[in-house]
Scaffold this active site. Sequence first.
Site, PDB file in Angstrom:
ATOM      1  N   LYS A 152       2.534   0.316  16.075  1.00 31.90           N
ATOM      2  CA  LYS A 152       3.428  -0.238  15.405  1.00 31.90           C
ATOM      3  C   LYS A 152       3.860   1.402  14.634  1.00 31.90           C
ATOM      4  CE  LYS A 152       5.808  -2.863  11.421  1.00 31.90           C
ATOM      5  NZ  LYS A 152       5.823  -4.074  10.748  1.00 31.90           N
ATOM      6  N   GLN A 153       2.823   1.448  13.820  1.00 33.00           N
ATOM      7  CA  GLN A 153       3.272   2.832  13.020  1.00 33.00           C
ATOM      8  C   GLN A 153       1.866   3.770  13.171  1.00 33.00           C
ATOM      9  OE1 GLN A 153       2.855  -0.709  10.248  1.00 33.00           O
ATOM     10  NE2 GLN A 153       3.078   1.356   8.285  1.00 33.00           N
ATOM     11  N   TRP A 179       1.004  -1.288   0.065  1.00 32.70           N
ATOM     12  CA  TRP A 179       0.080  -0.118   0.574  1.00 32.70           C
ATOM     13  C   TRP A 179       0.894   1.456  -0.154  1.00 32.70           C
ATOM     14  CZ3 TRP A 179      -1.527   3.295   5.104  1.00 32.70           C
ATOM     15  CH2 TRP A 179      -0.939   2.768   5.383  1.00 32.70           C
ATOM     16  N   ASP A 180       2.432   1.083   0.641  1.00 23.71           N
ATOM     17  CA  ASP A 180       2.830   2.217  -0.005  1.00 23.71           C
ATOM     18  C   ASP A 180       3.005   2.978  -0.912  1.00 23.71           C
ATOM     19  OD1 ASP A 180       4.149  -0.113   2.019  1.00 23.71           O
ATOM     20  OD2 ASP A 180       5.951   0.617   2.034  1.00 23.71           O
ATOM     21  N   GLU A 193       0.436  -3.296  11.997  1.00 18.21           N
ATOM     22  CA  GLU A 193       0.491  -4.225  12.060  1.00 18.21           C
ATOM     23  C   GLU A 193       1.001  -4.729  13.324  1.00 18.21           C
ATOM     24  OE1 GLU A 193       3.410  -4.932   9.247  1.00 18.21           O
ATOM     25  OE2 GLU A 193       2.200  -4.804   7.431  1.00 18.21           O
TER      26      GLU A 193
HETATM   27  C1  BGC Z   1       5.050  -1.766   7.196  1.00 20.88           C
HETATM   28  C2  BGC Z   1       3.889  -1.958   6.281  1.00 20.88           C
HETATM   29  C3  BGC Z   1       4.524  -1.711   4.869  1.00 20.88           C
HETATM   30  C4  BGC Z   1       5.901  -2.054   4.532  1.00 20.88           C
HETATM   31  C5  BGC Z   1       7.149  -2.523   3.796  1.00 20.88           C
HETATM   32  C6  BGC Z   1       5.970  -2.329   7.088  1.00 20.88           C
HETATM   33  O1  BGC Z   1       7.204  -2.674   8.121  1.00 20.88           O
HETATM   34  O2  BGC Z   1       4.086  -1.749   8.475  1.00 20.88           O
HETATM   35  O3  BGC Z   1       2.771  -0.539   6.424  1.00 20.88           O
HETATM   36  O4  BGC Z   1       3.791  -1.704   3.833  1.00 20.88           O
HETATM   37  O5  BGC Z   1       6.536  -2.577   5.660  1.00 20.88           O
HETATM   38  O6  BGC Z   1       7.296  -1.361   3.835  1.00 20.88           O
END
Ligand code: BGC
Length: 785
Positions: A592-593, A361-362, A488
């Site tokens: 996490k984010q 999704w980035d 996540e």
């Molecule tokens: C993140 C995801 C991201 C992926 C690739 C993961 O660590 O939690 O949101 O899409 O990294 O960058």
Amino acid sequence: MIRHTSYAVEPWSLRERGLHLDVLPQSESVFALSNGHVGWRGNLDEGEPHGLPGSYLGGVHEIHPLPYAEAGYGYPESGQTIINITNGKIIRLLVDDEPFDLRYGRLRSHERVLDLRAGLLTRTCEWTSPAGSTVRVRSTRLVSFTQRAIAAVDYEVEAVGGPARVVVQSELVANEQLPSRDGDPRAAVVLDSPLEAEEHFAKNGRLRLVHRTRRSGLRVGAAADHVVEGPEPTTTESEATGDLARLTVASVLAPGERLRVRKFVSHGWSGTRSLPAVSDQVDAALAAASSVGWSGLVAEQRAYLDAFWARADVEVDGDEQIQQAVRFALFHVLQAGARAEQRAIPAKGLTGSGYDGHAFWDTEMFVLPLLTYTSPGAVSEALRWRHNTLPAARERAVQLGLSGAAFPWRTIEGSEGSAYWPAGTAAFHVNAGIADAVVRYTAATGDTRFERDAGVELLVETARLWRSLGHHDHHGAFHIDGVTGPDEYSAVADDNTYTNLMARANLLAAADAVERYPRRAQELGVDDEESAAWRDAAEAMHVPYNHELGVHEQHAGFTRYQRWDFAATRPDQYPLMLHFPYFDLYRKQVIKQADLVLAMYTCAPFFDAEHKARNFAYYEPLTVRDSSLSACCQAVLAAEAGHLGLAYDYLHDAALMDLEDLEHNTRDGLHIASLAGTWMALVAGFGGLRHHGAQIAFAPRLPERLGRLAFTLELLGRRLRVDIGRTAATYTVVAGEPLTIRHHGEPLTLDPDKPAGRGIPPVSPRPAPEQPPHRRPNHQGGTEG
Ligand code: BGC
């Protein structure tokens, strides 16, 4: 790494003085060249020493079985991984019978410069061999933006102080040996010798190798041609075997004399074309490059980048490091997407094999927003790639018992590549991200052709997914249960606010689109009842809220969970996913984010200012930033909530993610989303850009450390220049028709070439939010505003 004193802070380049083998793998990522189709890591010309040799072609991958200890229905059976294609970078040098290897002899000087305006990587060094012969080597490398299949190297060796017998070997090497992986799940699966030789050719300095991947069945070709200039007698010899094609040039140089080898390389691949067709394809690309020659390629590269910088540059006064970082970021994001042309834009671009070269999704949520306002053509191509993968996404939806399309969490060619379903399959929000990118792109460009061809169908199929994934409860409220949001460290949760709000926007956008394109709707089988059901679901979308705390919940019940024991977590236990079981992370309040915080940016109109500030203060002490995608989102919301100093610190963390290797994995490739996040932190954070529907709004406000921020956006055929000072902002339509925007809520109509200035209202102070212990931003230079 670039805290390393050898890296200089300069506005338009990245310069490394000396060669530091301890940061060689990271330097290969930051010096990577790409156009989104061809990617060459910044490996040394002579191939060794190396951290990770890397040559990639967008879309070229191998498949491998995904083993499961316990099988389960719907688990993807095979994974995809990016592979190294034929390495065309290698130019080895022998000086008086000794290999030019910087680990031996004496390196007198070494400098590499990535010039962001020229799009060239230049290396200059002086070396004395163990036997005492000194040479000066200059090489300049480019991956062409204008000729998509082409890369080239201008290589020159000069004898210094005495004569030297030199031999230059310019090669194409397939199945280069790679270092093995280190157990970090974010690195790539290494596949030994993924390429089977099909054809080799060498004659008069023209080289060609064609291979086929063993399982994915892709045909991969590389060809090279050379122009050699050296003193008489300079001899050349060409030879080839299955995995190696080589031009050998031998000469004796008097002191001050030079041997120059210009190497033009073309790369191509196909999943369908025959061997002769792929051979012809790479030969033809080479002929086009040779016809303009080295100086032609350099001039084209410059012109392409001049045009890019005219529409995309961001100027920052008061922080030279950020000035350099944002241009570095813009350059690499451009490199990731410019010529990807209906192929995925991976999380690492084509700078390394991290995350197996997968796109997430980035792309839609971080990379495409920047490109939408600066290189919109690349966005329609990226979204057309998603559109081309609709058959796989529809198949996946059927497999999961759902309607419409379920786009993959991670992929190269369109099918789901995630072996861990709670974070993969369940992260359905990727679908709403794609819809969001479609809506933003069409709102920013008015590209109705794209909308009709691809946009409407993407909106319809994703809306169908949401309608089948969610349900109305007995009160009528619409819920989407059992999904994973951006954070996540929570999984398979009910009513993730970000997902629900993004799905809501997706459903409404689809309902609006079918009204605008009734013929298209009919073709796609959408009737009034279906689109009414989308509107019903959107209007009834449940958004969990804790009335006692007065905050929105990240997902239903989240604020009731036990808090993570942050005080007992040591600094070396981050990232938490490498030190604690997901089981425990999932049932605690630890993030996490940015998730709810991201929702407050992407779905900004849903939240009032008071809730934005309160939610931000609630979630900030729970957010550990174990993903590189977090800092930029936190920067945007910190700025909106008036914490300008904190926003400034988060901007640094996003901007320097790779330049300072903050997550210790820059060696695997750059964090393209975080690089794009640098732009987002500046433009959406301190510029306050919000673009929802027809409304283009700015709410600029600078942190104390910045004196000025200026940026340019491409919007509906206009070029808009925004220049923000400490007390006022000036908006100018530099090309195109008049445009109406909002400045801190007040409408402002801009006539072409008539700058309009407006004052910046003061910020209302709020108590500074806390972060978890050891997880404050790495940078602590912002003065709290
Ligand atoms: C993140 C995801 C991201 C992926 C690739 C993961 O660590 O939690 O949101 O899409 O990294 O960058």
